[in-house]
Design a protein around this motif. Sequence first.
Motif, PDB file in Angstrom:
ATOM      1  N   SER A  95      13.158  -7.731  12.092  1.00  0.00           N
ATOM      2  CA  SER A  95      13.915  -7.585  10.638  1.00  0.00           C
ATOM      3  C   SER A  95      13.037  -6.749   9.562  1.00  0.00           C
ATOM      4  CB  SER A  95      14.648  -9.161  10.597  1.00  0.00           C
ATOM      5  OG  SER A  95      15.395  -8.412   8.855  1.00  0.00           O
ATOM      6  N   SER A  96      11.510  -7.203   9.759  1.00  0.00           N
ATOM      7  CA  SER A  96      10.907  -6.955   8.383  1.00  0.00           C
ATOM      8  C   SER A  96      10.468  -5.452   9.353  1.00  0.00           C
ATOM      9  CB  SER A  96       9.520  -7.994   8.376  1.00  0.00           C
ATOM     10  OG  SER A  96       8.879  -7.832   7.303  1.00  0.00           O
ATOM     11  N   LEU A  97       9.786  -5.093  10.271  1.00  0.00           N
ATOM     12  CA  LEU A  97       9.634  -4.113  10.695  1.00  0.00           C
ATOM     13  C   LEU A  97      11.008  -3.241   9.842  1.00  0.00           C
ATOM     14  CD1 LEU A  97       7.586  -4.615  13.970  1.00  0.00           C
ATOM     15  CD2 LEU A  97       7.016  -3.680  11.906  1.00  0.00           C
ATOM     16  N   GLU A  98      11.856  -3.106  10.866  1.00  0.00           N
ATOM     17  CA  GLU A  98      13.043  -2.589  10.302  1.00  0.00           C
ATOM     18  C   GLU A  98      13.518  -1.654   8.829  1.00  0.00           C
ATOM     19  OE1 GLU A  98      16.086  -3.213  14.520  1.00  0.00           O
ATOM     20  OE2 GLU A  98      16.732  -5.041  11.978  1.00  0.00           O
ATOM     21  N   GLU A  99      13.154  -3.770   8.118  1.00  0.00           N
ATOM     22  CA  GLU A  99      13.239  -2.650   6.267  1.00  0.00           C
ATOM     23  C   GLU A  99      12.071  -2.217   6.234  1.00  0.00           C
ATOM     24  OE1 GLU A  99      12.779  -5.917   2.415  1.00  0.00           O
ATOM     25  OE2 GLU A  99      13.027  -6.888   4.463  1.00  0.00           O
ATOM     26  N   ILE A 100      11.304  -2.032   6.733  1.00  0.00           N
ATOM     27  CA  ILE A 100      10.378  -1.528   6.181  1.00  0.00           C
ATOM     28  C   ILE A 100      10.329  -0.400   6.865  1.00  0.00           C
ATOM     29  CG2 ILE A 100       7.879  -0.485   6.992  1.00  0.00           C
ATOM     30  CD1 ILE A 100       7.493  -3.224   7.059  1.00  0.00           C
ATOM     31  N   LEU A 101      10.601   0.106   7.720  1.00  0.00           N
ATOM     32  CA  LEU A 101      10.774   1.564   8.028  1.00  0.00           C
ATOM     33  C   LEU A 101      12.178   2.833   7.185  1.00  0.00           C
ATOM     34  CD1 LEU A 101      10.800   0.872  12.414  1.00  0.00           C
ATOM     35  CD2 LEU A 101       9.685   2.131  11.558  1.00  0.00           C
ATOM     36  N   ALA A 102      12.802   1.301   7.365  1.00  0.00           N
ATOM     37  CA  ALA A 102      13.999   1.896   6.252  1.00  0.00           C
ATOM     38  C   ALA A 102      13.539   2.390   4.997  1.00  0.00           C
ATOM     39  CB  ALA A 102      15.173   1.346   6.084  1.00  0.00           C
ATOM     40  N   SER A 103      12.539   2.197   4.475  1.00  0.00           N
ATOM     41  CA  SER A 103      11.599   2.120   2.794  1.00  0.00           C
ATOM     42  C   SER A 103      11.195   3.211   2.711  1.00  0.00           C
ATOM     43  CB  SER A 103      11.684   0.876   2.909  1.00  0.00           C
ATOM     44  OG  SER A 103       9.847   0.808   2.881  1.00  0.00           O
ATOM     45  N   ASP A 104      10.530   3.157   2.126  1.00  0.00           N
ATOM     46  CA  ASP A 104       9.706   4.291   1.522  1.00  0.00           C
ATOM     47  C   ASP A 104       8.384   3.987   1.989  1.00  0.00           C
ATOM     48  OD1 ASP A 104      11.896   6.301   1.203  1.00  0.00           O
ATOM     49  OD2 ASP A 104      11.315   6.181  -0.874  1.00  0.00           O
ATOM     50  N   TYR A 105       8.268   3.536   2.584  1.00  0.00           N
ATOM     51  CA  TYR A 105       6.618   2.377   3.291  1.00  0.00           C
ATOM     52  C   TYR A 105       5.626   3.355   2.771  1.00  0.00           C
ATOM     53  CZ  TYR A 105       6.252   4.884   7.073  1.00  0.00           C
ATOM     54  OH  TYR A 105       6.174   6.086   8.537  1.00  0.00           O
ATOM     55  N   ARG A 106       5.577   5.263   2.878  1.00  0.00           N
ATOM     56  CA  ARG A 106       4.094   5.899   2.527  1.00  0.00           C
ATOM     57  C   ARG A 106       3.816   5.543   1.431  1.00  0.00           C
ATOM     58  NH1 ARG A 106       7.167   8.600   6.458  1.00  0.00           N
ATOM     59  NH2 ARG A 106       5.686   8.522   8.488  1.00  0.00           N
ATOM     60  N   GLN A 107       5.123   4.814  -0.045  1.00  0.00           N
ATOM     61  CA  GLN A 107       4.282   5.286  -1.344  1.00  0.00           C
ATOM     62  C   GLN A 107       3.743   3.789  -1.926  1.00  0.00           C
ATOM     63  OE1 GLN A 107       7.921   5.164  -3.562  1.00  0.00           O
ATOM     64  NE2 GLN A 107       8.686   6.587  -2.925  1.00  0.00           N
ATOM     65  N   THR A 108       3.366   2.953  -0.277  1.00  0.00           N
ATOM     66  CA  THR A 108       2.170   1.640  -0.859  1.00  0.00           C
ATOM     67  C   THR A 108       1.340   2.157  -0.522  1.00  0.00           C
ATOM     68  OG1 THR A 108       2.385   1.261   1.666  1.00  0.00           O
ATOM     69  CG2 THR A 108       4.326   0.138   0.121  1.00  0.00           C
ATOM     70  N   LYS A 109       0.647   3.326  -0.180  1.00  0.00           N
ATOM     71  CA  LYS A 109      -0.597   3.569  -0.334  1.00  0.00           C
ATOM     72  C   LYS A 109      -1.189   4.109  -0.940  1.00  0.00           C
ATOM     73  CE  LYS A 109      -4.024   4.384   3.122  1.00  0.00           C
ATOM     74  NZ  LYS A 109      -4.237   3.942   3.596  1.00  0.00           N
ATOM     75  N   GLY A 110      -2.414   3.395  -1.128  1.00  0.00           N
ATOM     76  CA  GLY A 110      -2.796   3.972  -2.191  1.00  0.00           C
ATOM     77  C   GLY A 110      -2.322   3.102  -3.951  1.00  0.00           C
ATOM     78  N   VAL A 111      -1.170   2.496  -3.874  1.00  0.00           N
ATOM     79  CA  VAL A 111      -0.472   1.693  -5.044  1.00  0.00           C
ATOM     80  C   VAL A 111      -0.439   0.292  -4.804  1.00  0.00           C
ATOM     81  CG1 VAL A 111       0.200   4.043  -5.535  1.00  0.00           C
ATOM     82  CG2 VAL A 111       1.744   2.334  -4.057  1.00  0.00           C
ATOM     83  N   ALA A 112      -0.556  -0.390  -6.232  1.00  0.00           N
ATOM     84  CA  ALA A 112      -0.383  -1.744  -6.093  1.00  0.00           C
ATOM     85  C   ALA A 112       1.050  -2.096  -5.662  1.00  0.00           C
ATOM     86  CB  ALA A 112      -0.328  -2.413  -7.422  1.00  0.00           C
TER      87      ALA A 112
END
Length: 210
Positions: free
Chosen positions: A189-206
């Motif tokens: 479920s956690s992986l599916e949630e991440i895949l459905a999100s804009d997870y690339r925005q986590t790179k380099g930001v807090a």
Amino acid sequence: MKNVTDRTSNPFGLRPPFDRTPDGERTAVFGYGDANADFHVIGDHPGVHGGKRTGVPFTETESGRGVQDVFRETGFVTGPEEKPELENLYLNYVHMCCLPNGHEPSQREYDDLERYFDAELRAINAHILLPVGETATDHVLQEYTTQRRRFELDMANLHARQLRGRGFMVVPIREPSEWDAGDREKIVSSLEEILASDYRQTKGVATLVG
């Protein structure tokens, strides 16, 4: 900038600094998968998560097969179990060297391999780090987040949580051999949630998700 390589096994040509295996046995289980991946799964060592025979992380052992099965269900893994095809996924170990059966790495041996692990992690430059088990989780939280002091190393509690890192999202995974009812569903479920999100925005930001 992402690297450009289509090598699946040991894409950066790492050479282990020591060998404690008998003659004719595999020296190390190197990183394997998509070197341009956004998702990076980090295990402990081949004696726990497998690969001494196949050369592929997360094969052969109960915990290794359990991890591979989760990523197969979520669409990252296809093909045969012992030589899978990975898309957007990279697998490696904190301690890549093989040891004689029944032996655990010493702290010095973990320390000797730290620079190799760190160099490969930074070369992959994934968005999501997924350490499996207590040793890998402790190392990743200590070295790649400012969160370690906030948490007891309770894998039942940390399992599948989405934690802020230094430019990474960290999602710990409890050892599959220790999963209770519902643990497999939690990480899927956690992986599916991440895949459905804009997870690339986590790179380099807090960003703290979850």
